[in-house]
Structures are given as C-alpha cells and as structure tokens.
Scaffold this active site. Structure first.
Site, PDB file in Angstrom:
ATOM      1  N   ILE A   1      37.604  32.950  44.851  1.00 25.84           N
ATOM      2  CA  ILE A   1      37.970  34.347  45.118  1.00 25.84           C
ATOM      3  C   ILE A   1      39.077  34.675  44.116  1.00 25.84           C
ATOM      4  O   ILE A   1      40.028  33.905  43.949  1.00 25.84           O
ATOM      5  CB  ILE A   1      38.436  34.540  46.575  1.00 25.84           C
ATOM      6  CG1 ILE A   1      38.807  36.014  46.835  1.00 25.84           C
ATOM      7  CG2 ILE A   1      39.585  33.637  46.947  1.00 25.84           C
ATOM      8  CD1 ILE A   1      39.114  36.318  48.309  1.00 25.84           C
ATOM      9  N   SER A   2      38.949  35.777  43.416  1.00 25.20           N
ATOM     10  CA  SER A   2      39.868  36.098  42.338  1.00 25.20           C
ATOM     11  C   SER A   2      41.281  36.375  42.843  1.00 25.20           C
ATOM     12  O   SER A   2      41.488  36.803  43.985  1.00 25.20           O
ATOM     13  CB  SER A   2      39.370  37.324  41.554  1.00 25.20           C
ATOM     14  OG  SER A   2      38.157  37.056  40.897  1.00 25.20           O
ATOM     15  N   GLN A   3      42.244  36.143  41.985  1.00 30.90           N
ATOM     16  CA  GLN A   3      43.639  36.511  42.214  1.00 30.90           C
ATOM     17  C   GLN A   3      43.705  37.983  42.623  1.00 30.90           C
ATOM     18  O   GLN A   3      43.028  38.828  42.038  1.00 30.90           O
ATOM     19  CB  GLN A   3      44.400  36.274  40.922  1.00 30.90           C
ATOM     20  CG  GLN A   3      45.830  36.757  40.884  1.00 30.90           C
ATOM     21  CD  GLN A   3      46.365  36.771  39.462  1.00 30.90           C
ATOM     22  OE1 GLN A   3      45.596  36.833  38.499  1.00 30.90           O
ATOM     23  NE2 GLN A   3      47.671  36.731  39.323  1.00 30.90           N
ATOM     24  N   PRO A   4      44.514  38.329  43.631  1.00 34.35           N
ATOM     25  CA  PRO A   4      44.574  39.731  44.083  1.00 34.35           C
ATOM     26  C   PRO A   4      44.846  40.731  42.957  1.00 34.35           C
ATOM     27  O   PRO A   4      44.222  41.794  42.912  1.00 34.35           O
ATOM     28  CB  PRO A   4      45.715  39.714  45.112  1.00 34.35           C
ATOM     29  CG  PRO A   4      45.701  38.321  45.658  1.00 34.35           C
ATOM     30  CD  PRO A   4      45.330  37.448  44.489  1.00 34.35           C
TER      31      PRO A   4
ATOM     32  N   ARG B   1      42.110  40.298  53.509  1.00 31.07           N
ATOM     33  CA  ARG B   1      41.643  39.305  52.544  1.00 31.07           C
ATOM     34  C   ARG B   1      41.401  37.938  53.196  1.00 31.07           C
ATOM     35  O   ARG B   1      40.504  37.189  52.774  1.00 31.07           O
ATOM     36  CB  ARG B   1      42.672  39.199  51.421  1.00 31.07           C
ATOM     37  CG  ARG B   1      42.312  38.240  50.291  1.00 31.07           C
ATOM     38  CD  ARG B   1      43.384  38.313  49.205  1.00 31.07           C
ATOM     39  NE  ARG B   1      43.339  37.193  48.272  1.00 31.07           N
ATOM     40  CZ  ARG B   1      42.618  37.177  47.159  1.00 31.07           C
ATOM     41  NH1 ARG B   1      41.877  38.220  46.828  1.00 31.07           N
ATOM     42  NH2 ARG B   1      42.642  36.117  46.361  1.00 31.07           N
TER      43      ARG B   1
END
Length: 216
Positions: free
Chosen positions: A60-63, A34
């Site tokens: 970038i979205s939260q995992p 990531r």
C-alpha cells in the site's frame, strides 16, 4: 489506538505540510479509514509515513504518494477514472470519494477480493474491480478522464494513451525496476500530448503484456 487522531495527524503532517492543497482530497483522506486496507496486525502502522506490505509481494503506497498522485489528476467529481493496480483498495477508495466512477484493475485475485470487501464495507459502490492484466487497460469502458497507475512501468503503455479522453490526465511511475520518475501526461483537446516529470519514486513493478514480464 485512536485511529481518528492518527489519521488527522497523518493528514496534517504528511499531506498538508508537504503542499497538498486540494480541499476535497484532504477531506477524503481525513474520512477514509486507511487502517481497514492493511492486515489487522499492521493496523497500528497504517497512518505512518511509509508504504506497507499487503501480501502477494505488493504494497500500500505511502500516504503522501497517494495524495500527490491523486492531486495531479485534478478531479472535480464528474470524472470516469481508471486505476491500474488495485492493491489494497485504498487508492480506489480515495478516488471514489472524488470522482463519479472508478474502474480499477488488479491481476492478483486475493488482493482484488480483499479490496472489494473493504470498499463495500465503506459503501463505495461507484468502484468497479476487474481481475485482469492491467497493462491492457479497460478498453470497453474507455475513454477515461483520468488514469492512475500504481506500479512502476518501463515505459508508458500505448494502451493507456489510447484510452485517455481528450483533456484527460495520466499519472504513472516510469523507469527501471528499482526506481522511477512520476510522470503526468496530459492529452489536450486536440489530442496533443504533454509530459511533465514530477518527482522520483519507487513502486512495485507493473507486470503484464505491456509492462515487465515477471515480478521477479
């Protein structure tokens, strides 16, 4: 920083502990680095439990949200997937590890070019990127077995429904400019649509002809 250790911790505490159980998805998130999808100065934060800015007023979205949305697509490896909102390219990378082909659309050229570079560095050659208005979909490549939208829409664009294959699944955040509900649409083999509300969420706006008019 030991990124391998950070990535495993992310998966254990943020993904598995919250109920994500798809083994192929878990393996993909353990494998895909990531940190190469964020700016170098933010690499140490790449595995934290939060979205991160990637420039151009995008994130970038939260995992966990990446994992949840991906699991809702129920991929077995044979699918043709459309992603709306390439952003950093991280979601596309996860999809590429789980599906046969990925088509992803990004309206912001610098983000699309950076995503392409990151994906190529990992040898993910089954991802096709288009720089365009994502709200119109990718008609000439339709139908898609799965469609994932990584920006919040005021409503579900009919273009996405039309381009979803029979038996396919669409995952999209729907709501206001400030908060949305994650929705899954399933198109049965007879064309009947079913709708599930999954959870509250907050995404950047889906901007385009069939989304919000501007990002402001």
């Amino acid at each position: 920083m030991n990124f391998d250790v950070a990535r495993k911790r992310m998966v254990d505490l943020q993904i598995i502990a919250r109920g994500v159980s798809d083994r192929r998805l878990i393996d993909a998130m353990l494998k895909i680095p990531r940190h190469i999808f964020v700016e170098e100065a933010m690499a140490a934060q790449a595995y934290s439990d939060t979205p991160l800015p990637i420039g151009e007023k995008q994130t970038i979205s939260q995992p966990y949200m990446v994992a949840l949305m991906t699991e809702l697509l129920v991929l077995d490896g044979s699918e043709k997937v459309l992603e709306i909102g390439t952003g950093s390219g991280y979601q596309a990378a996860i999809l590429a590890a789980l599906a046969d082909r990925v088509y992803t659309i990004e309206r912001i050229r610098p983000l699309a070019l950076r995503a392409r570079k990151a994906l190529d560095s990992l040898g993910l050659l089954n991802v096709n990127i288009r720089i365009s208005d994502g709200t119109t979909g990718w008609e000439e490549e339709a139908p898609f077995d799965a469609i994932i939208v990584t920006a919040g829409a005021p409503d579900i664009p009919q273009k996405f429904i039309d381009q979803l294959a029979l038996g396919g699944r669409l995952v999209i955040p729907v709501g206001s400019q400030f908060e949305q509900v994650l929705v899954r649409i399933t198109k049965d083999v007879d064309g009947t649509l079913s709708r599930e509300q999954i959870t509250g969420c907050r995404f950047v706006k889906l901007v385009g002809a069939y989304g919000w008019n501007t990002e402001d």
